[in-house]
Design a protein around this motif. Sequence first.
Motif, PDB file in Angstrom:
ATOM      1  N   THR A 170       0.813  -1.220   0.000  1.00  0.00           N
ATOM      2  CA  THR A 170       0.000   0.000   0.000  1.00  0.00           C
ATOM      3  C   THR A 170       0.847   1.271   0.000  1.00  0.00           C
ATOM      4  O   THR A 170       0.326   2.360   0.168  1.00  0.00           O
ATOM      5  CB  THR A 170      -0.927   0.021   1.227  1.00  0.00           C
ATOM      6  N   THR A 171       2.169   1.119  -0.182  1.00  0.00           N
ATOM      7  CA  THR A 171       3.046   2.290  -0.245  1.00  0.00           C
ATOM      8  C   THR A 171       2.841   3.020  -1.575  1.00  0.00           C
ATOM      9  O   THR A 171       2.849   2.388  -2.635  1.00  0.00           O
ATOM     10  CB  THR A 171       4.518   1.862  -0.128  1.00  0.00           C
ATOM     11  N   PRO A 172       2.647   4.339  -1.549  1.00  0.00           N
ATOM     12  CA  PRO A 172       2.512   5.083  -2.806  1.00  0.00           C
ATOM     13  C   PRO A 172       3.733   4.897  -3.699  1.00  0.00           C
ATOM     14  O   PRO A 172       4.869   4.888  -3.229  1.00  0.00           O
ATOM     15  CB  PRO A 172       2.362   6.533  -2.345  1.00  0.00           C
ATOM     16  N   MET A 173       3.481   4.746  -4.980  1.00  0.00           N
ATOM     17  CA  MET A 173       4.533   4.522  -5.971  1.00  0.00           C
ATOM     18  C   MET A 173       4.800   5.808  -6.736  1.00  0.00           C
ATOM     19  O   MET A 173       3.873   6.453  -7.220  1.00  0.00           O
ATOM     20  CB  MET A 173       4.100   3.425  -6.946  1.00  0.00           C
ATOM     21  N   LEU A 174       6.075   6.169  -6.861  1.00  0.00           N
ATOM     22  CA  LEU A 174       6.467   7.332  -7.648  1.00  0.00           C
ATOM     23  C   LEU A 174       6.761   6.888  -9.068  1.00  0.00           C
ATOM     24  O   LEU A 174       7.644   6.062  -9.301  1.00  0.00           O
ATOM     25  CB  LEU A 174       7.697   8.009  -7.044  1.00  0.00           C
ATOM     26  N   VAL A 175       6.020   7.441 -10.014  1.00  0.00           N
ATOM     27  CA  VAL A 175       6.209   7.147 -11.432  1.00  0.00           C
ATOM     28  C   VAL A 175       6.854   8.352 -12.096  1.00  0.00           C
ATOM     29  O   VAL A 175       6.423   9.490 -11.884  1.00  0.00           O
ATOM     30  CB  VAL A 175       4.861   6.827 -12.110  1.00  0.00           C
ATOM     31  N   GLN A 184      12.660   7.953 -28.082  1.00  0.00           N
ATOM     32  CA  GLN A 184      12.705   7.085 -26.906  1.00  0.00           C
ATOM     33  C   GLN A 184      12.293   7.815 -25.628  1.00  0.00           C
ATOM     34  O   GLN A 184      12.516   9.016 -25.465  1.00  0.00           O
ATOM     35  CB  GLN A 184      14.110   6.505 -26.728  1.00  0.00           C
ATOM     36  N   TYR A 185      11.686   7.040 -24.721  1.00  0.00           N
ATOM     37  CA  TYR A 185      11.301   7.508 -23.387  1.00  0.00           C
ATOM     38  C   TYR A 185      11.928   6.583 -22.342  1.00  0.00           C
ATOM     39  O   TYR A 185      12.123   5.387 -22.597  1.00  0.00           O
ATOM     40  CB  TYR A 185       9.779   7.460 -23.199  1.00  0.00           C
ATOM     41  N   SER A 186      12.206   7.133 -21.168  1.00  0.00           N
ATOM     42  CA  SER A 186      12.585   6.311 -20.017  1.00  0.00           C
ATOM     43  C   SER A 186      11.429   6.309 -19.032  1.00  0.00           C
ATOM     44  O   SER A 186      10.661   7.274 -18.940  1.00  0.00           O
ATOM     45  CB  SER A 186      13.856   6.833 -19.344  1.00  0.00           C
ATOM     46  N   PHE A 187      11.299   5.207 -18.302  1.00  0.00           N
ATOM     47  CA  PHE A 187      10.202   5.037 -17.343  1.00  0.00           C
ATOM     48  C   PHE A 187      10.753   4.420 -16.070  1.00  0.00           C
ATOM     49  O   PHE A 187      11.575   3.500 -16.121  1.00  0.00           O
ATOM     50  CB  PHE A 187       9.118   4.120 -17.924  1.00  0.00           C
ATOM     51  N   SER A 188      10.303   4.912 -14.922  1.00  0.00           N
ATOM     52  CA  SER A 188      10.662   4.290 -13.646  1.00  0.00           C
ATOM     53  C   SER A 188       9.470   4.333 -12.706  1.00  0.00           C
ATOM     54  O   SER A 188       8.626   5.237 -12.792  1.00  0.00           O
ATOM     55  CB  SER A 188      11.875   4.970 -12.996  1.00  0.00           C
ATOM     56  N   MET A 189       9.391   3.339 -11.825  1.00  0.00           N
ATOM     57  CA  MET A 189       8.313   3.268 -10.834  1.00  0.00           C
ATOM     58  C   MET A 189       8.845   2.613  -9.567  1.00  0.00           C
ATOM     59  O   MET A 189       9.387   1.503  -9.608  1.00  0.00           O
ATOM     60  CB  MET A 189       7.128   2.461 -11.374  1.00  0.00           C
ATOM     61  N   THR A 190       8.715   3.297  -8.433  1.00  0.00           N
ATOM     62  CA  THR A 190       9.115   2.708  -7.162  1.00  0.00           C
ATOM     63  C   THR A 190       8.127   1.618  -6.777  1.00  0.00           C
ATOM     64  O   THR A 190       7.015   1.537  -7.305  1.00  0.00           O
ATOM     65  CB  THR A 190       9.198   3.767  -6.060  1.00  0.00           C
ATOM     66  N   SER A 191       8.531   0.760  -5.853  1.00  0.00           N
ATOM     67  CA  SER A 191       7.730  -0.404  -5.485  1.00  0.00           C
ATOM     68  C   SER A 191       6.721  -0.080  -4.392  1.00  0.00           C
ATOM     69  O   SER A 191       7.026   0.645  -3.445  1.00  0.00           O
ATOM     70  CB  SER A 191       8.649  -1.531  -5.010  1.00  0.00           C
ATOM     71  N   ARG A 192       5.529  -0.632  -4.490  1.00  0.00           N
ATOM     72  CA  ARG A 192       4.533  -0.475  -3.428  1.00  0.00           C
ATOM     73  C   ARG A 192       4.754  -1.479  -2.305  1.00  0.00           C
ATOM     74  O   ARG A 192       4.146  -1.374  -1.241  1.00  0.00           O
ATOM     75  CB  ARG A 192       3.122  -0.644  -3.987  1.00  0.00           C
TER      76      ARG A 192
END
Length: 221
Positions: A170-175, A184-192
């Motif tokens: 339930t931790t908010p994820m930073l996208v 090209q694009y880069s993408f990252s997402m922290t873990s919940r």
Amino acid sequence: MQANLAARMVRPLSTKCIFVFAASALFAVSIPEARAQFTFASDNAGNYGAGWTNNANGGTGFAPWSITSGANTGVFTGSPAANGMGTSGIGTTAFGLWSTGTGYTDAIRGGFGMGVGDSLSFYWAMNWDANGGAKGIDFRVDGNGVYNLNNGGSSTITAGGVNADTAYGTTPMLVTLTRTSGTQYSFSMTSRSGGSTYSTTFNQSGAINNFKIYISYRDWE
């Protein structure tokens, strides 16, 4: 099912299913030549005291929200903590989508175009893993989805069709989405769930100019 979302853009930006996202700043921009960074579009759920509704616009630099809701679905603003989610990064007032039936709610935000060096960032959280339903975010060029975040049928969240986080949390994820070149694009997402940050790149020559947040909850048994 329920979900919350908080967002920002920078240039070089019961049986209820709830998905929330917090948008304190949706777009920011960095100018390499000047080595400066500034926000050129932003939004905040706290600005919607009169209600988050279709055509509402409490932010700056964006087109008004386009919100459509089917039966037994809708949107709201509130605290993620009230629905069992964390508030780190996302804050105590976030945009939320809910569903208890087979209909969809779509919330679309446009009015921007990502140039090279532009970044779009936001926090999102959830506290229910859809059994037969789905919730997520489409990054789009005009009306065409070019990169998708989705949760449906299990705890797994996919990004671009690849498993990005497989454990419940339930931790908010930073996208963060950044256009790194003309193709090209880069993408990252922290873990919940306390795991590692997921990072990748994908090819896309078009300028992403809107995103769609969606939710549907088809199986609440």
